[in-house]
Each structure stands twice: as C-alpha cells, then as structure tokens.
Design an enzyme around this catalytic site. Structure first.
Site, PDB file in Angstrom:
ATOM      1  N   GLY A 125       0.816  -1.210   0.000  1.00 35.05           N
ATOM      2  CA  GLY A 125       0.000   0.000   0.000  1.00 35.05           C
ATOM      3  C   GLY A 125       0.848   1.257   0.000  1.00 35.05           C
ATOM      4  N   CYS A 126       1.062   1.806   1.184  1.00 37.02           N
ATOM      5  CA  CYS A 126       1.722   3.100   1.305  1.00 37.02           C
ATOM      6  C   CYS A 126       3.189   3.065   0.897  1.00 37.02           C
ATOM      7  CB  CYS A 126       1.561   3.635   2.722  1.00 37.02           C
ATOM      8  SG  CYS A 126      -0.187   3.963   3.124  1.00 37.02           S
ATOM      9  N   VAL A 127       3.878   1.960   1.143  1.00 35.02           N
ATOM     10  CA  VAL A 127       5.271   1.865   0.694  1.00 35.02           C
ATOM     11  C   VAL A 127       5.317   1.883  -0.826  1.00 35.02           C
ATOM     12  CG1 VAL A 127       7.299   0.348   0.576  1.00 35.02           C
ATOM     13  CG2 VAL A 127       6.136   0.716   2.767  1.00 35.02           C
ATOM     14  N   SER A 130       4.418   5.289  -2.299  1.00 33.24           N
ATOM     15  CA  SER A 130       5.489   6.259  -2.061  1.00 33.24           C
ATOM     16  C   SER A 130       6.680   5.994  -2.981  1.00 33.24           C
ATOM     17  CB  SER A 130       5.925   6.222  -0.598  1.00 33.24           C
ATOM     18  OG  SER A 130       4.851   6.599   0.244  1.00 33.24           O
TER      19      SER A 130
END
Length: 186
Positions: A125-127, A130
């Site tokens: 998700g966020c990794v 980013s």
C-alpha cells in the site's frame, strides 16, 4: 531516508498490523541509527485525518478504520522506537503516498537527496505508492527488503517483486549500507 507509516496502529495486529511488520520495524531501528550517525536527511510519514472527517476520501471509504487515525490518536503516533528526532521531517497524509500533496519532495530536494532509502509499512500500500511517486519525481528509490512489512507475506513478496521490476532497487538493509559505504569510500 523515508520511514513510511511506522505508526502504533500498524504494529498492532488487532488494528491494521500483523504479518512481518514488527520484524520490519525492528530492522529499521538499526537503519535509523545508522542514518542519524551519518547525518542523512530522515523523513517520516503518518496517516492523520481531520477530527471532523472533513478530509475523508476514497482511501478512507475502502478502509474505514483509517478515519480513526487523528492527530492525537495513539494509533497514529509514530512508534517510540522510531520517534522522529529534531530536524527530521514528519509528513501527515490522507492518501497512500508520502509524496502526494505534502512537502516531502521539496524537502528532500533541498537537502540534495537523489537516492532514497525506503522502509515502512505496508509494502503493498503506502510503501509501494510512495516508491512509485519517488521514482516519478526523479528520485532513485532503494527499498530495504527487511525494513518493509505487510499484514500478509503474499502481498509483501508480490509487491517487492513488482517494485524491483519497475520502480526501485530492492535489497536488504545490510546490503544497502555496505553498498553505500563502498561507494562513499571509493
């Protein structure tokens, strides 16, 4: 270096955590110590929604529990083991990417960052979001395999495979630190 969403709620398997996230956090403690010793720029991200949910979005619709992550909620706080030090940037976000609508990219650019070591959660998700944005903005992401974690190993491994194929280098913390030390001493 970027530490993505190492917050208390993501380390708690009864909230958003589980899988190999605790191991990734433990590996990141030594990484953060090394980054500070070498005086690298360090940035952290955390998910923080407004108290009145006025910034609720599709991310929160898909994962409604995220709306509980408010500025003062302990689950939104960065874990004590990785707490930011003075001079380190903390970006608050309401979407997966630590770059989208934050000051992260200009902050890194002002500090001359070209290669960005990435640790955090969750890998799928966020990794990942980013890392894709970092690459899109011209940074060279280096994802540290043992410093990123997910709620389940299947998505973790699949996303590391995909990230390495398209967006970033992927290696262990020790491999990356050794490579950096060799390139600096040459």
């Amino acid at each position: 270096m970027l530490l993505v969403d190492f917050v208390c709620g993501f380390l708690d398997p009864d909230r958003f955590g589980g899988g190999n996230i605790p191991d990734a956090m433990k590996s990141s403690v030594a990484l953060l110590g090394e980054a500070r010793r070498k005086k690298w720029p360090v940035a952290h991200s955390r998910i923080v929604f407004a108290d009145d949910d006025g910034d609720a979005n599709v991310f929160a619709m898909k994962v409604p529990g995220l709306l509980t992550l408010k500025e003062e909620d302990p689950n939104s706080a960065i874990v004590p083991e990785l707490a930011p030090a003075p001079g380190e940037l903390v970006v608050r976000k309401t979407v997966p990417s630590a770059f989208f609508a934050t000051s992260l990219a200009p902050w890194l650019t002002q500090r001359g960052v070209r290669t960005l070591l990435v640790a955090g959660c969750v890998t799928s998700g966020c990794v990942r979001a980013s890392v894709v944005d970092a690459m899109s903005l011209g940074f060279r992401p280096l994802v540290l395999r043992d410093c990123v974690g997910d709620r389940a190993i299947g998505p973790h491994e699949a996303n590391l495979f995909d990230i390495e194929q398209k967006y970033a280098s992927v290696m262990t913390r020790d491999e990356a630190l050794s490579l950096i030390d060799r390139s600096i001493s040459v």
